[in-house]
Write a protein that holds these residues in place. Structure first.
Motif, PDB file in Angstrom:
ATOM      1  N   ALA A 142       6.835  -1.922  -4.465  1.00  0.00           N
ATOM      2  CA  ALA A 142       5.848  -0.889  -4.809  1.00  0.00           C
ATOM      3  C   ALA A 142       4.488  -1.548  -5.032  1.00  0.00           C
ATOM      4  O   ALA A 142       4.403  -2.685  -5.489  1.00  0.00           O
ATOM      5  CB  ALA A 142       6.282  -0.136  -6.061  1.00  0.00           C
ATOM      6  N   ASN A 143       3.446  -0.821  -4.705  1.00  0.00           N
ATOM      7  CA  ASN A 143       2.086  -1.279  -4.957  1.00  0.00           C
ATOM      8  C   ASN A 143       1.549  -0.519  -6.166  1.00  0.00           C
ATOM      9  O   ASN A 143       1.605   0.707  -6.204  1.00  0.00           O
ATOM     10  CB  ASN A 143       1.188  -1.007  -3.756  1.00  0.00           C
ATOM     11  CG  ASN A 143       1.632  -1.769  -2.547  1.00  0.00           C
ATOM     12  OD1 ASN A 143       2.512  -1.315  -1.840  1.00  0.00           O
ATOM     13  ND2 ASN A 143       1.051  -2.918  -2.314  1.00  0.00           N
ATOM     14  N   HIS A 144       1.042  -1.258  -7.133  1.00  0.00           N
ATOM     15  CA  HIS A 144       0.442  -0.661  -8.319  1.00  0.00           C
ATOM     16  C   HIS A 144      -1.071  -0.752  -8.138  1.00  0.00           C
ATOM     17  O   HIS A 144      -1.618  -1.844  -7.967  1.00  0.00           O
ATOM     18  CB  HIS A 144       0.907  -1.391  -9.574  1.00  0.00           C
ATOM     19  CG  HIS A 144       2.389  -1.329  -9.739  1.00  0.00           C
ATOM     20  ND1 HIS A 144       3.032  -0.213 -10.228  1.00  0.00           N
ATOM     21  CD2 HIS A 144       3.370  -2.215  -9.445  1.00  0.00           C
ATOM     22  CE1 HIS A 144       4.332  -0.428 -10.246  1.00  0.00           C
ATOM     23  NE2 HIS A 144       4.566  -1.638  -9.769  1.00  0.00           N
ATOM     24  N   VAL A 145      -1.718   0.404  -8.156  1.00  0.00           N
ATOM     25  CA  VAL A 145      -3.128   0.485  -7.785  1.00  0.00           C
ATOM     26  C   VAL A 145      -3.933   1.020  -8.961  1.00  0.00           C
ATOM     27  O   VAL A 145      -3.542   1.984  -9.626  1.00  0.00           O
ATOM     28  CB  VAL A 145      -3.308   1.397  -6.554  1.00  0.00           C
ATOM     29  CG1 VAL A 145      -4.771   1.447  -6.122  1.00  0.00           C
ATOM     30  CG2 VAL A 145      -2.427   0.929  -5.400  1.00  0.00           C
ATOM     31  N   LEU A 146      -5.072   0.380  -9.198  1.00  0.00           N
ATOM     32  CA  LEU A 146      -5.976   0.790 -10.264  1.00  0.00           C
ATOM     33  C   LEU A 146      -7.229   1.413  -9.674  1.00  0.00           C
ATOM     34  O   LEU A 146      -7.748   0.957  -8.653  1.00  0.00           O
ATOM     35  CB  LEU A 146      -6.382  -0.408 -11.120  1.00  0.00           C
ATOM     36  CG  LEU A 146      -5.252  -1.159 -11.804  1.00  0.00           C
ATOM     37  CD1 LEU A 146      -5.802  -2.361 -12.568  1.00  0.00           C
ATOM     38  CD2 LEU A 146      -4.474  -0.244 -12.728  1.00  0.00           C
ATOM     39  N   ASN A 147      -7.699   2.442 -10.337  1.00  0.00           N
ATOM     40  CA  ASN A 147      -8.973   3.069 -10.035  1.00  0.00           C
ATOM     41  C   ASN A 147      -9.954   2.451 -11.027  1.00  0.00           C
ATOM     42  O   ASN A 147      -9.817   2.642 -12.235  1.00  0.00           O
ATOM     43  CB  ASN A 147      -8.815   4.584 -10.247  1.00  0.00           C
ATOM     44  CG  ASN A 147     -10.003   5.398  -9.814  1.00  0.00           C
ATOM     45  OD1 ASN A 147     -11.105   4.876  -9.697  1.00  0.00           O
ATOM     46  ND2 ASN A 147      -9.792   6.679  -9.621  1.00  0.00           N
ATOM     47  N   LEU A 148     -10.886   1.652 -10.534  1.00  0.00           N
ATOM     48  CA  LEU A 148     -11.853   0.984 -11.400  1.00  0.00           C
ATOM     49  C   LEU A 148     -13.201   1.685 -11.331  1.00  0.00           C
ATOM     50  O   LEU A 148     -13.655   2.049 -10.248  1.00  0.00           O
ATOM     51  CB  LEU A 148     -12.066  -0.475 -10.974  1.00  0.00           C
ATOM     52  CG  LEU A 148     -10.886  -1.420 -10.918  1.00  0.00           C
ATOM     53  CD1 LEU A 148     -11.368  -2.818 -10.542  1.00  0.00           C
ATOM     54  CD2 LEU A 148     -10.121  -1.444 -12.227  1.00  0.00           C
ATOM     55  N   GLU A 149     -13.822   1.840 -12.497  1.00  0.00           N
ATOM     56  CA  GLU A 149     -15.199   2.307 -12.551  1.00  0.00           C
ATOM     57  C   GLU A 149     -16.007   1.175 -13.153  1.00  0.00           C
ATOM     58  O   GLU A 149     -15.746   0.753 -14.285  1.00  0.00           O
ATOM     59  CB  GLU A 149     -15.320   3.560 -13.421  1.00  0.00           C
ATOM     60  CG  GLU A 149     -16.758   4.059 -13.505  1.00  0.00           C
ATOM     61  CD  GLU A 149     -16.923   5.214 -14.485  1.00  0.00           C
ATOM     62  OE1 GLU A 149     -17.735   6.089 -14.177  1.00  0.00           O
ATOM     63  OE2 GLU A 149     -16.274   5.210 -15.544  1.00  0.00           O
ATOM     64  N   ASP A 150     -16.947   0.663 -12.393  1.00  0.00           N
ATOM     65  CA  ASP A 150     -17.760  -0.473 -12.829  1.00  0.00           C
ATOM     66  C   ASP A 150     -16.889  -1.628 -13.335  1.00  0.00           C
ATOM     67  O   ASP A 150     -17.178  -2.254 -14.355  1.00  0.00           O
ATOM     68  CB  ASP A 150     -18.769  -0.046 -13.897  1.00  0.00           C
ATOM     69  CG  ASP A 150     -19.795   0.944 -13.348  1.00  0.00           C
ATOM     70  OD1 ASP A 150     -20.135   0.847 -12.147  1.00  0.00           O
ATOM     71  OD2 ASP A 150     -20.234   1.822 -14.104  1.00  0.00           O
ATOM     72  N   GLY A 151     -15.790  -1.893 -12.619  1.00  0.00           N
ATOM     73  CA  GLY A 151     -14.918  -3.023 -12.933  1.00  0.00           C
ATOM     74  C   GLY A 151     -13.895  -2.786 -14.022  1.00  0.00           C
ATOM     75  O   GLY A 151     -13.096  -3.672 -14.321  1.00  0.00           O
ATOM     76  N   VAL A 152     -13.885  -1.590 -14.629  1.00  0.00           N
ATOM     77  CA  VAL A 152     -12.959  -1.292 -15.728  1.00  0.00           C
ATOM     78  C   VAL A 152     -11.909  -0.287 -15.251  1.00  0.00           C
ATOM     79  O   VAL A 152     -12.255   0.745 -14.667  1.00  0.00           O
ATOM     80  CB  VAL A 152     -13.730  -0.716 -16.938  1.00  0.00           C
ATOM     81  CG1 VAL A 152     -12.779  -0.339 -18.065  1.00  0.00           C
ATOM     82  CG2 VAL A 152     -14.773  -1.711 -17.421  1.00  0.00           C
ATOM     83  N   PRO A 153     -10.610  -0.552 -15.516  1.00  0.00           N
ATOM     84  CA  PRO A 153      -9.569   0.395 -15.103  1.00  0.00           C
ATOM     85  C   PRO A 153      -9.706   1.740 -15.819  1.00  0.00           C
ATOM     86  O   PRO A 153      -9.709   1.792 -17.047  1.00  0.00           O
ATOM     87  CB  PRO A 153      -8.267  -0.282 -15.517  1.00  0.00           C
ATOM     88  CG  PRO A 153      -8.608  -1.713 -15.716  1.00  0.00           C
ATOM     89  CD  PRO A 153     -10.044  -1.748 -16.126  1.00  0.00           C
ATOM     90  N   LEU A 164      -2.181  -1.856   3.243  1.00  0.00           N
ATOM     91  CA  LEU A 164      -0.779  -1.526   3.522  1.00  0.00           C
ATOM     92  C   LEU A 164      -0.624  -1.184   4.996  1.00  0.00           C
ATOM     93  O   LEU A 164      -0.456  -0.027   5.369  1.00  0.00           O
ATOM     94  CB  LEU A 164      -0.316  -0.340   2.663  1.00  0.00           C
ATOM     95  CG  LEU A 164      -0.201  -0.599   1.182  1.00  0.00           C
ATOM     96  CD1 LEU A 164       0.008   0.695   0.418  1.00  0.00           C
ATOM     97  CD2 LEU A 164       0.943  -1.543   0.901  1.00  0.00           C
ATOM     98  N   PHE A 165      -0.693  -2.202   5.810  1.00  0.00           N
ATOM     99  CA  PHE A 165      -0.641  -2.011   7.255  1.00  0.00           C
ATOM    100  C   PHE A 165       0.654  -1.318   7.645  1.00  0.00           C
ATOM    101  O   PHE A 165       1.721  -1.642   7.129  1.00  0.00           O
ATOM    102  CB  PHE A 165      -0.782  -3.357   7.963  1.00  0.00           C
ATOM    103  CG  PHE A 165      -1.992  -4.122   7.501  1.00  0.00           C
ATOM    104  CD1 PHE A 165      -3.264  -3.693   7.829  1.00  0.00           C
ATOM    105  CD2 PHE A 165      -1.859  -5.237   6.691  1.00  0.00           C
ATOM    106  CE1 PHE A 165      -4.392  -4.371   7.374  1.00  0.00           C
ATOM    107  CE2 PHE A 165      -2.974  -5.919   6.238  1.00  0.00           C
ATOM    108  CZ  PHE A 165      -4.240  -5.488   6.580  1.00  0.00           C
ATOM    109  N   GLY A 166       0.542  -0.355   8.547  1.00  0.00           N
ATOM    110  CA  GLY A 166       1.723   0.347   9.034  1.00  0.00           C
ATOM    111  C   GLY A 166       2.030   1.620   8.264  1.00  0.00           C
ATOM    112  O   GLY A 166       2.840   2.423   8.708  1.00  0.00           O
ATOM    113  N   THR A 167       1.396   1.830   7.133  1.00  0.00           N
ATOM    114  CA  THR A 167       1.598   3.078   6.393  1.00  0.00           C
ATOM    115  C   THR A 167       0.749   4.157   7.050  1.00  0.00           C
ATOM    116  O   THR A 167      -0.444   3.971   7.261  1.00  0.00           O
ATOM    117  CB  THR A 167       1.183   2.913   4.911  1.00  0.00           C
ATOM    118  OG1 THR A 167       1.998   1.904   4.325  1.00  0.00           O
ATOM    119  CG2 THR A 167       1.341   4.209   4.142  1.00  0.00           C
ATOM    120  N   ASP A 168       1.384   5.282   7.407  1.00  0.00           N
ATOM    121  CA  ASP A 168       0.639   6.332   8.094  1.00  0.00           C
ATOM    122  C   ASP A 168       0.630   7.667   7.359  1.00  0.00           C
ATOM    123  O   ASP A 168       0.077   8.644   7.842  1.00  0.00           O
ATOM    124  CB  ASP A 168       1.160   6.523   9.520  1.00  0.00           C
ATOM    125  CG  ASP A 168       2.596   7.027   9.572  1.00  0.00           C
ATOM    126  OD1 ASP A 168       3.212   7.273   8.510  1.00  0.00           O
ATOM    127  OD2 ASP A 168       3.114   7.172  10.696  1.00  0.00           O
TER     128      ASP A 168
END
Length: 162
Positions: A50-61, A115-119
């Motif tokens: 699994a990929n855990h992804v953060l949405n950062l605003e000005d470098g802060v999660p 994430l190459f190949g994810t469509d």
């Protein structure tokens, strides 16, 4: 007063963000539909791919979501090149600023670059969670009238082609 547009980006989670995430806040009424980021990241039942992804605003999660594959994905889609978007949230102190919408709009480009190949993305959104459902539709997800009976009630299955 001058206003500047915040810089919002999506990045893969690394331990350097752990302290920020330990202070993440969601009220109880939102926790019925999602999980706290560190709880999800450290959950042994979540696929190691699994990929855990953060949405950062000005470098802060300020936001978090996971992109899962494997067994959990198969409950929502038969597409082997899809990813299941789970546990999407914005820290309650940063809600109402459009950050969720911006993060979801950045998602296709993030995946093309990482994430190459994810469509396709699929997700389940609880029928009772109308604000989230409407947000996903506004950012390009499509309701194909499919449902999944989740642990907290029926969920709309939504799709977004990359």
């Amino acid at each position: 007063m001058l206003s500047t547009k915040a810089s919002v980006v999506l990045v893969e989670y690394t331990d350097t963000y752990e302290e920020h995430l330990s202070n993440y806040y969601l009220p109880e009424e939102q926790l019925q539909f999602t999980s706290m980021p560190l709880d999800k990241i450290n959950n042994p039942s979540v696929s190691s791919t699994a990929n855990h992804v953060l949405n950062l605003e000005d470098g802060v999660p300020v936001g978090y979501f996971a992109l899962e594959d494997g067994e959990k994905l198969l409950k929502y889609s038969t597409n082997p090149t899809a990813r299941l978007l789970t546990s999407f949230s914005i820290d309650a102190r940063n809600q109402g600023k459009g950050l969720a919408k911006i993060g979801l709009q950045l998602l296709p480009e993030f995946v093309r670059n990482n994430l190459f190949g994810t469509d396709e993305f699929v997700l389940g959104v609880n029928q009772k969670n109308t604000p989230a459902y409407n947000l996903y539709l506004k950012t390009g997800f499509v309701d194909e009238n499919e449902f999944y009976e989740g642990p907290k009630g029926p969920q709309h299955i939504l799709h977004l082609k990359v």
